[in-house]
Enzyme design. Structure first.
Site, PDB file in Angstrom:
ATOM      1  N   HIS A 116       6.223  55.545 -77.046  1.00  0.00           N
ATOM      2  CA  HIS A 116       6.334  56.129 -75.717  1.00  0.00           C
ATOM      3  C   HIS A 116       6.213  57.650 -75.829  1.00  0.00           C
ATOM      4  O   HIS A 116       6.411  58.226 -76.900  1.00  0.00           O
ATOM      5  CB  HIS A 116       7.680  55.763 -75.093  1.00  0.00           C
ATOM      6  CG  HIS A 116       7.793  54.320 -74.716  1.00  0.00           C
ATOM      7  ND1 HIS A 116       8.854  53.818 -74.009  1.00  0.00           N
ATOM      8  CD2 HIS A 116       6.972  53.259 -74.955  1.00  0.00           C
ATOM      9  CE1 HIS A 116       8.690  52.524 -73.823  1.00  0.00           C
ATOM     10  NE2 HIS A 116       7.556  52.153 -74.398  1.00  0.00           N
ATOM     11  N   GLU A 118       8.082  60.022 -75.050  1.00  0.00           N
ATOM     12  CA  GLU A 118       9.264  60.718 -75.566  1.00  0.00           C
ATOM     13  C   GLU A 118       9.297  60.683 -77.097  1.00  0.00           C
ATOM     14  O   GLU A 118       9.651  61.668 -77.744  1.00  0.00           O
ATOM     15  CB  GLU A 118      10.549  60.060 -75.031  1.00  0.00           C
ATOM     16  CG  GLU A 118      10.761  60.189 -73.530  1.00  0.00           C
ATOM     17  CD  GLU A 118      10.156  59.027 -72.758  1.00  0.00           C
ATOM     18  OE1 GLU A 118       9.167  58.431 -73.229  1.00  0.00           O
ATOM     19  OE2 GLU A 118      10.662  58.727 -71.653  1.00  0.00           O
ATOM     20  N   CYS A 152      13.037  55.008 -70.825  1.00  0.00           N
ATOM     21  CA  CYS A 152      13.434  53.602 -70.931  1.00  0.00           C
ATOM     22  C   CYS A 152      14.707  53.495 -71.788  1.00  0.00           C
ATOM     23  O   CYS A 152      15.166  54.484 -72.352  1.00  0.00           O
ATOM     24  CB  CYS A 152      12.306  52.769 -71.531  1.00  0.00           C
ATOM     25  SG  CYS A 152      12.189  52.920 -73.321  1.00  0.00           S
ATOM     26  N   CYS A 155      14.169  54.748 -75.365  1.00  0.00           N
ATOM     27  CA  CYS A 155      14.063  56.203 -75.486  1.00  0.00           C
ATOM     28  C   CYS A 155      15.404  56.871 -75.196  1.00  0.00           C
ATOM     29  O   CYS A 155      15.760  57.859 -75.840  1.00  0.00           O
ATOM     30  CB  CYS A 155      12.981  56.731 -74.549  1.00  0.00           C
ATOM     31  SG  CYS A 155      11.329  56.232 -75.059  1.00  0.00           S
TER      32      CYS A 155
END
Lengths: 279, 374
Positions: A116, A118, A152, A155
């Site tokens: 992701h 992040e 999410c 993360c």
């Protein structure tokens, strides 16, 4: 590795920055989760510079102008991703007014569903620390994550583990959101999972949602093709896009994350359609 | 030296590590009957049934039973409680009134502690044949598992649509001896990786990804968090190793020879032939149909219950099943959360705990001992 040393803020973003300054400040106050805010001031037991860490966390409050400016930059990235057919999520990690990490989703090219934005940005921060021989922890404790969509659950836990003190995000992520939507990881009682962090949410939320909507109208070419449905007489993909952040059915609900009191945030970029925006 | 590094970086509260004597190590080759894999069920399936108050009354005239049931169903329908049996037989034999019936929920009664005539709902219910009402607790939800059914039945009889698979799993009898020996083999590989990681100053956690169809190990990884990356927990390493095997991957693990992967499509090879990362020809994802898609359909074996980050990473990776050895305080597959059973999430899967539990527990103890001695 590329670490941009300067950031380009579009001129219209600057205009917007001044016009909605008061609103941002108020929104800032409203959206800070009180539970997280208090835990932020906890001294980190066992750190070598305990006292220092407390001072840093207490003073850790970027001004409203900075928040808006960095979010504008995150939205730039998301827009660019959308134009290139990527998941429109912009994410940057800022330390001492410097962008240390910029991320976009790299799930499809790495075939790793954990890549992701992040996580990608964090890798750049770690690389930056490595090059300067700095402890990642001391840097991360003073680094803010700006991201267009709520991180999410994975993360959010990762951000705890690396001791990020503050996360600023745009729209909620009702599907996977780890900062209150599905689980509230920053405020959860997880003594062995780093430290809790503070969240500021709802910044340019409609715009973030619109970009995601536009993206998810497209199909994900990497998802496995399902078997043909004979009765339907045609083949279509039932598999959701890889890293499907927001499900279509929650789009309408997502609009409710926008503030109903106070003026709406002035969109810097053209939003295709705006719904439920208070007049 | 390296021991001190480990303990310094753990930062765990001391009470987490109560020192206990190390058990004598078993021979690793012999088939181990000391462990049982139990499913980690959702709270709905595993918690004791919730109870609600209701008024019941003995049936004093047996001939009135069918009329009473009919009338009660109209006057006091038990909405949403279809699992509740309206009438129960008293367990004690020789009782004067062997049948008891639920008159109504306490919340539906006109007032608490009323006698039967107050419950007649202004004469709509003909109370002849009913004795003195009394308060009972009845299960609010249908039981989903046999233990829940047995618990619920202590209060009031309910119907139960048994999922035989769950019942067998709860007894720890879901897996055949062959499956169990394979599971043990996989977990032993994870334990071995954990030890190698631990010797390099990492936390003693190892993980293995397996394709259950071909019974082949696809990736072996260990915790690398004290090395180059604080988020390289064993599960994250394994997920990336699987990606490496599919021609992707975000990192290289050259520094860690115990972290390995194989191509899922390559022909079966004995485990010792697992090539190390970096020596792989790029030929994954070539198949038209059925080519591997992240961790879809694969099983993960990990020595310790994964943290929230790793658990959610497995959801994103569409893992098939997860087996872990021993629980952890912040664990997200049973201890703090049950992420695998969360209805809001788009992917759910089965999780089993206890595979080679003692050996996995020993890995934690090693860390504990270091902690205590430093």
């Amino acid at each position: 590795m590329s670490c941009p040393s300067n950031i380009i803020v579009p001129s219209d973003a600057r205009k917007c920055l001044h016009s909605s300054e008061g609103f941002i400040a108020r929104w800032f106050e409203l959206s800070c989760r009180s539970t997280c805010a208090s835990s932020l001031l906890h001294p980190k037991m066992g750190t070598d510079n305990e006292k220092d860490a407390v001072v840093v966390r207490e003073n850790f409050q970027p001004c409203a102008e900075d928040i808006e400016m960095w979010m504008a930059s995150a939205f730039d990235m998301a827009k660019e991703a959308l134009e290139n057919g990527e998941v429109p999520v912009g994410c940057l990690m800022v330390y001492n007014n410097e962008i240390l990490g910029k991320g976009r989703n790299e799930v499809n090219e790495t075939k790793n569903a954990t890549r992701h934005a992040e996580m990608v940005a964090l890798d750049q921060v770690l690389e930056w620390c490595r090059q300067r021989d700095l402890k990642p922890r001391t840097v991360c404790e003073r680094t803010v994550l700006y991201v267009t969509v709520e991180p999410c659950i994975m993360c959010a836990a990762a951000l705890r583990l690396i001791n990020i003190p503050l996360v600023v995000y745009g729209c909620n992520n009702d599907r996977f959101g780890g900062c209150g939507s599905v689980l509230d990881i920053p405020a959860a009682d997880l003594p062995l999972t780093g430290s809790s962090f503070k969240c500021i949410s709802g910044i340019r939320a409609e715009e973030a949602v619109e970009m995601l909507k536009t993206f998810y109208k497209q199909e994900n070419p990497n998802a496995p093709k399902p078997k043909a449905r004979k009765e339907a007489g045609r083949q279509y993909s039932l598999a959701p896009p890889l890293h499907n952040l927001i499900h279509p059915r929650v789009y309408d609900e997502l609009n409710t994350v926008c503030p109903t009191s106070g003026p709406p945030l002035t969109p810097v970029f053209q939003v295709r359609e705006m719904t439920n925006v208070p007049s | 030296m390296s021991l001190n590094i480990v303990s310094d970086r753990l930062g765990y509260p001391a009470e987490y590590f109560k020192m206990e004597p190390l058990p004598k190590r078993r021979k690793e080759t012999e088939c181990d009957d000391s462990w049982v894999a139990y499913p980690v069920l959702s709270n709905e399936q595993s918690l004791d049934p919730e109870l609600i108050d209701a008024f019941a009354a003995p049936i004093t005239d047996k001939k009135e039973t069918s009329r009473l049931i009919k009338e009660l169903a109209t006057v006091y329908p038990l909405r949403g409680l279809q699992h509740i049996k309206r009438v129960r037989a008293r367990k004690e034999k020789g009782s004067t009134h062997p049948l008891e019936v639920i008159v109504c929920l306490a919340s539906d009664a006109p007032d608490r502690g009323m006698d039967i005539f107050d419950l007649s709902s202004a004469g709509r219910l003909n109370c002849s044949g009913l004795g003195v009402p009394f308060l009972v607790k009845i299960p609010a939800c249908p039981p989903l598992t046999r233990p829940q059914f047995e618990q619920a039945s202590k209060h009031w009889p309910t119907s139960f649509h048994e999922d035989k698979q769950v019942t067998v799993a709860l007894k720890g009898q879901l897996f055949s001896p062959h499956q169990k020996s394979k599971m043990q083999e996989y977990m032993m590989a994870a334990v071995a990786a954990a030890k190698q990681g631990w010797e390099r100053g990492m936390e003693g956690v190892g993980a293995v990804v397996v394709d259950p169809e071909s019974e082949k190990i696809l990736a072996i990884g260990h915790d690398c968090r004290t090395g180059s990356h604080p988020l390289h927990h064993a599960v994250m390493v394994c997920i990336d190793l699987v990606a490496c095997g599919q021609g992707g991957g975000a990192y290289t693990y050259d520094k860690y020879p115990a972290c390995q992967f194989v191509l899922p499509d390559s022909s079966p090879s004995p485990r010792k032939d697992i090539p190390v990362c970096g020596n792989q020809p790029d030929q994954a994802s070539t198949g038209e149909s059925g080519h591997p898609y992240i961790c879809t359909g694969y099983d993960l074996y990990v020595t310790r219950e994964p943290c929230v980050m790793c658990a959610m990473a497995l959801v994103h990776s569409r893992i098939g099943r997860v087996f872990y050895g021993t629980a952890s305080i912040d664990g997200a597959f049973g201890s703090k959360f049950k992420i695998h059973a969360k209805k809001d999430l788009n992917h759910r899967f089965e999780v089993f705990q206890g595979v080679l539990g003692q050996q996995c527990e020993d890995l934690n103890r090693q860390v504990n001992l270091v902690k205590m001695n430093s």
